[in-house]
Design a protein around this motif. Structure first.
Motif, PDB file in Angstrom:
ATOM      1  N   SER A 306       8.439  30.200  37.745  1.00 53.48           N
ATOM      2  CA  SER A 306       7.447  31.432  37.799  1.00 53.48           C
ATOM      3  C   SER A 306       8.253  32.586  37.094  1.00 53.48           C
ATOM      4  O   SER A 306       7.552  33.811  36.718  1.00 53.48           O
ATOM      5  N   ILE A 308       9.775  32.753  34.786  1.00 57.16           N
ATOM      6  CA  ILE A 308       9.855  32.722  33.124  1.00 57.16           C
ATOM      7  C   ILE A 308       8.380  33.333  32.905  1.00 57.16           C
ATOM      8  O   ILE A 308       8.248  33.913  31.813  1.00 57.16           O
ATOM      9  N   LEU A 309       7.311  32.689  33.473  1.00 60.90           N
ATOM     10  CA  LEU A 309       6.101  33.165  33.484  1.00 60.90           C
ATOM     11  C   LEU A 309       5.886  34.724  33.429  1.00 60.90           C
ATOM     12  O   LEU A 309       5.183  35.270  32.739  1.00 60.90           O
ATOM     13  N   VAL A 311       8.322  36.798  32.864  1.00 69.23           N
ATOM     14  CA  VAL A 311       8.888  37.483  31.690  1.00 69.23           C
ATOM     15  C   VAL A 311       8.053  37.396  30.476  1.00 69.23           C
ATOM     16  O   VAL A 311       7.624  38.577  30.134  1.00 69.23           O
ATOM     17  N   ASP A 312       7.374  36.089  30.337  1.00 67.04           N
ATOM     18  CA  ASP A 312       6.321  36.054  29.199  1.00 67.04           C
ATOM     19  C   ASP A 312       5.333  37.088  29.299  1.00 67.04           C
ATOM     20  O   ASP A 312       4.753  37.694  28.290  1.00 67.04           O
ATOM     21  N   ALA A 313       4.680  37.384  30.450  1.00 72.85           N
ATOM     22  CA  ALA A 313       3.597  38.333  30.735  1.00 72.85           C
ATOM     23  C   ALA A 313       4.107  39.719  30.535  1.00 72.85           C
ATOM     24  O   ALA A 313       3.533  40.377  29.800  1.00 72.85           O
ATOM     25  N   GLU A 315       6.707  40.799  28.869  1.00 73.18           N
ATOM     26  CA  GLU A 315       6.935  41.028  27.233  1.00 73.18           C
ATOM     27  C   GLU A 315       5.484  41.331  26.727  1.00 73.18           C
ATOM     28  O   GLU A 315       5.398  42.211  25.749  1.00 73.18           O
ATOM     29  N   GLU A 316       4.577  40.376  26.964  1.00 66.27           N
ATOM     30  CA  GLU A 316       3.495  40.652  26.227  1.00 66.27           C
ATOM     31  C   GLU A 316       2.625  41.822  26.458  1.00 66.27           C
ATOM     32  O   GLU A 316       1.771  42.212  25.843  1.00 66.27           O
ATOM     33  N   GLN A 321      12.366  44.252  30.061  1.00 67.42           N
ATOM     34  CA  GLN A 321      13.209  43.485  31.083  1.00 67.42           C
ATOM     35  C   GLN A 321      14.389  44.387  31.451  1.00 67.42           C
ATOM     36  O   GLN A 321      15.343  44.719  30.398  1.00 67.42           O
ATOM     37  N   ASN A 344      18.237  38.385  34.795  1.00 67.22           N
ATOM     38  CA  ASN A 344      17.023  38.742  34.963  1.00 67.22           C
ATOM     39  C   ASN A 344      16.031  38.039  34.272  1.00 67.22           C
ATOM     40  O   ASN A 344      15.899  38.124  33.118  1.00 67.22           O
ATOM     41  N   PRO A 345      15.157  37.034  34.932  1.00 71.46           N
ATOM     42  CA  PRO A 345      14.840  37.158  36.459  1.00 71.46           C
ATOM     43  C   PRO A 345      16.192  36.577  37.276  1.00 71.46           C
ATOM     44  O   PRO A 345      16.879  35.480  36.633  1.00 71.46           O
ATOM     45  N   PRO A 431       2.108  35.236  39.026  1.00 82.31           N
ATOM     46  CA  PRO A 431       3.130  36.071  38.282  1.00 82.31           C
ATOM     47  C   PRO A 431       2.457  37.051  37.242  1.00 82.31           C
ATOM     48  O   PRO A 431       2.545  38.278  37.023  1.00 82.31           O
ATOM     49  N   GLU A 432       1.525  36.374  36.588  1.00 76.62           N
ATOM     50  CA  GLU A 432       0.852  36.940  35.482  1.00 76.62           C
ATOM     51  C   GLU A 432      -0.156  38.223  35.992  1.00 76.62           C
ATOM     52  O   GLU A 432      -0.266  39.293  35.163  1.00 76.62           O
TER      53      GLU A 432
END
Lengths: 451, 451
Positions: A306, A308-309, A311-313, A315-316, A321, A344-345, A431-432
């Motif tokens: 979660s 990682i997801l 972080v992806d969201a 960044e997009e 971070q 981080n996370p 998370p997103e």
């Protein structure tokens, strides 16, 4: 005439009340009772009798004492005469749930209704609307039954969209202060309602669903004033050409350009959603949290995936971070179990309990390394709400904001989500969604007037 | 050795079972009991005694009869010796929940564990995983407790992401066939599990969450074979550069390029999600519905606003509004109440009951005017599930697909969502989510092999 006659009513008539379950005139009486309305309820039905244990009057003239508000669920052609009757009983507000006016081409009946109301000094919500709710007084003259008081005032041109927001808020222990179905907004419009709830002490955020804005100039003026008082989350139907055609056949009026609307919303600092769930998430965040002071996000999680997801969201969606400072990393490494992933996370791993979140949160907060602290509770974590609240108290003085995400935690999680909302921390189911709500409020400060 | 030893186990040992609530070794025994596991449960604890009413054996050698599966919740260094013990008791499968292996740098212990298992003929799930669930047998050796049988097999490198999907599916009466936490996937990988569930009669769709694919070539080969049997919905963490860094510190291995992964997923006809809720929605749709035969969507709604939002989403995501043929329009106009808005979306208005949906659906279906029929129930509509099922039966012969969206309906809605899923109709909580799930499955037929 103030809208207080509607929302602060002490005596409500349900005109067209029914003893038949399933009828709207039954549901309204049932929900007023179910919400514990703090006033008198007068069912009005020409046949008299008893409705849900209340004695029905045959005619508004039989109502004892002064009437404040009439809720109408009668055939459209009967509404103007009913307005005359309730006015004689003292009513200064009417909520006309009945359909059959402008939305089916009966513009004339709608005009007569509005001019009658105005002549009588009655403020009219609707017609063709899903009613109103004002939870501080248990005034649930709508459906479904919602009675958890909370910080969001919902103003919606779609009864269903508003009901969905309220229903989700009730399920999650967040609650609403008010719901108003605008219907044909023949008299009272979203503008007046926004002004009203801007001044309502129980409301901390206004959530709007609209299909058309009648007067762009006036909308801009009012929204700007309201936004200076409280955050406004907004969704407008009819973004696309085909959606606009559908909106126009829904409301029989011109929806207007979405590009212009979007620009105005951006300029005014409104939080603009593009989905119903997005509107709910934005309203939740805005109602409970201050907008983040900046873009740096730090994530504390029990679920590596979660994190990682998230972080992806992030960044997009343009968040940054937060850097993990060497001092903080060393403190975390010295304090947390070896299996935790110091980054981080910050991954506290699957057996993290509230105490470990609290320990980690205290260290992270001491460095004030971020603007947004996302706590992901990716397992049942009893006490999650206390850990989040403690972190919120530590980071708030420096402008930090705590957001929670709870998933995979079963029944424990459902309890904690309610507690998180009671503690003033917005909690999201993925998370997103948490990250998207935060991101949508960035750079959305009102251009004039303080937050 | 087949994975049947794991999923079809008749005798399960919980090595490291505990009588202390909150411990994983307690939760596993509790959830096996709670799920009504159809076999024998043997708690193993060196102190013996009683755990949740079951007699604990001190050592696997004391287990009466043949053992099939061992679930391990003991410190990592004890796992290899425990494998020897359970093998002597007959075990051919092991689920190692214990952490403390490769993920914290103990690569050597992980290697020893895997080579021990292989020498003993034991298939090993994990280590460092959230266990497994196989609902047709009540094998809930994981958390939270999930026991509603359903069509989705979840294979997840994140225990939490998998648990969230399962939890949502249980709440909505959709259910899952299986959950497998991959953990470090030191022995059994997602590939073998995909193959296994491709052949599982209880599974209709595979939902995957991955952070890394070890062997792209092998993934492509297996996924292609599996996809020819069943739809596969997939979410990969580490889409962004920062997300990939986080993924690599979570799994201590290289995540690989997302662009390449995305291209492969597209080529193979996998349904690619970018959020946890998106993965759930795609898995739900794929598990219950055939992919639409084309892009034409027709919407039947009781909520004008939700219909508009569905149109907006459909337009943005490449669906096409089905044309409302003049004959059909005339029939609808002649049959439905005057206040209904005869267009696409077809607005049955707020007082629509199941009968009106059925009437409208029959007329619409007779013209086979669309590939996807979106039914939005924007109020409490008892019997919604029956109306949707009837429409499904009418349109299925010509390749039509029915999708439901339920919002604003309170308790009635929650019941109907469960019934919709039991009737095989996917139900979504917001129009945009329904449309997005449909759109993501377009042009995603497997390139070889039939559907």
């Amino acid at each position: 005439m103030s809208l207080k006659a509607v929302f602060e009513a002490r005596s409500v008539a349900v005109v067209g009340a029914s003893a038949t379950p399933g009828k709207i005139g039954y549901t309204i009486v049932e929900n007023l009772l179910g919400a514990g309305f703090q006033g008198r309820i007068h069912p009005v039905n020409p046949r008299g009798g008893e409705i849900l244990g209340l004695t029905a009057v045959r005619d508004p003239s039989e109502i004892p004492g002064k009437l404040d508000l009439a809720v109408m669920c009668i055939p459209a052609p009967l509404v103007p005469a009913a307005l005359e009757q309730v006015a004689r009983a003292g009513a200064q507000g009417a909520v006309v749930i009945s359909g059959g006016f402008g939305e089916v081409g009966n513009a004339e009946l709608e005009e007569v209704t509005v001019s009658t109301a105005r002549r009588l000094g009655i403020r009219l919500i609707g017609p063709n609307c899903q009613g109103v709710n004002y939870t501080p007084r248990g005034l649930c003259a709508t459906w479904p039954l919602l009675k958890v008081p909370g910080p969001i005032a919902i103003i919606s041109q779609s009864g269903t969209v508003g009901a969905a927001l309220g229903d989700w808020a009730e399920q999650e222990g967040l609650g609403i202060s008010a719901f108003v179905g605008l219907g044909n907004k023949a008299d009272v419009s979203e503008l007046e309602l926004m002004e009203y709830f801007a001044g309502d002490p129980h409301t901390r955020c206004i959530a709007l669903y609209l299909e058309r804005v009648r007067d762009g100039h006036e909308f801009r003026r009012v929204a700007k004033e309201v936004r200076a008082e409280k955050p406004v989350a907004i969704l407008r139907g009819g973004r696309t050409a085909r959606g606009r055609v559908a909106a126009e056949s829904h409301t029989r009026s011109v929806a207007g350009s979405y590009a212009v609307f979007k620009a105005v919303a951006g300029e005014l600092g409104l939080y603009l959603a593009t989905t119903v769930t997005g509107l709910y998430d934005l309203a939740k965040f805005a109602a409970l949290s201050r907008p983040p002071a900046g873009r740096r996000i730090f994530c504390i999680t029990s679920s590596g995936g979660s994190g990682i997801l998230a972080v992806d969201a992030a960044e997009e969606l343009g968040l940054v971070q937060a850097e993990l400072l060497p001092d903080l990393a060393e403190e975390l490494r010295a304090t947390l179990p070896e299996r935790c992933v110091i980054s981080n996370p910050l991954d506290l791993t699957g057996d993290a309990d509230a105490a470990r979140y609290l320990t980690a949160g205290r260290l992270v907060a001491a460095h004030q390394a971020a603007d947004v602290y996302l706590m992901i509770f990716g397992d049942p974590v009893p006490g999650a709400s206390q850990a989040a609240r403690a972190l919120q108290e530590l980071v708030a003085p420096a402008g930090g904001t705590v957001v929670a995400c709870c998933l995979g935690g079963g029944e424990v999680e459902r309890d904690e989500v309610v507690r998180l909302h009671q503690a003033g921390i917005p909690a999201f189911p993925a998370p997103e969604r948490a990250v998207a709500a935060v991101a949508a409020t960035l750079d959305r400060a009102p251009q004039d007037g303080g937050e």
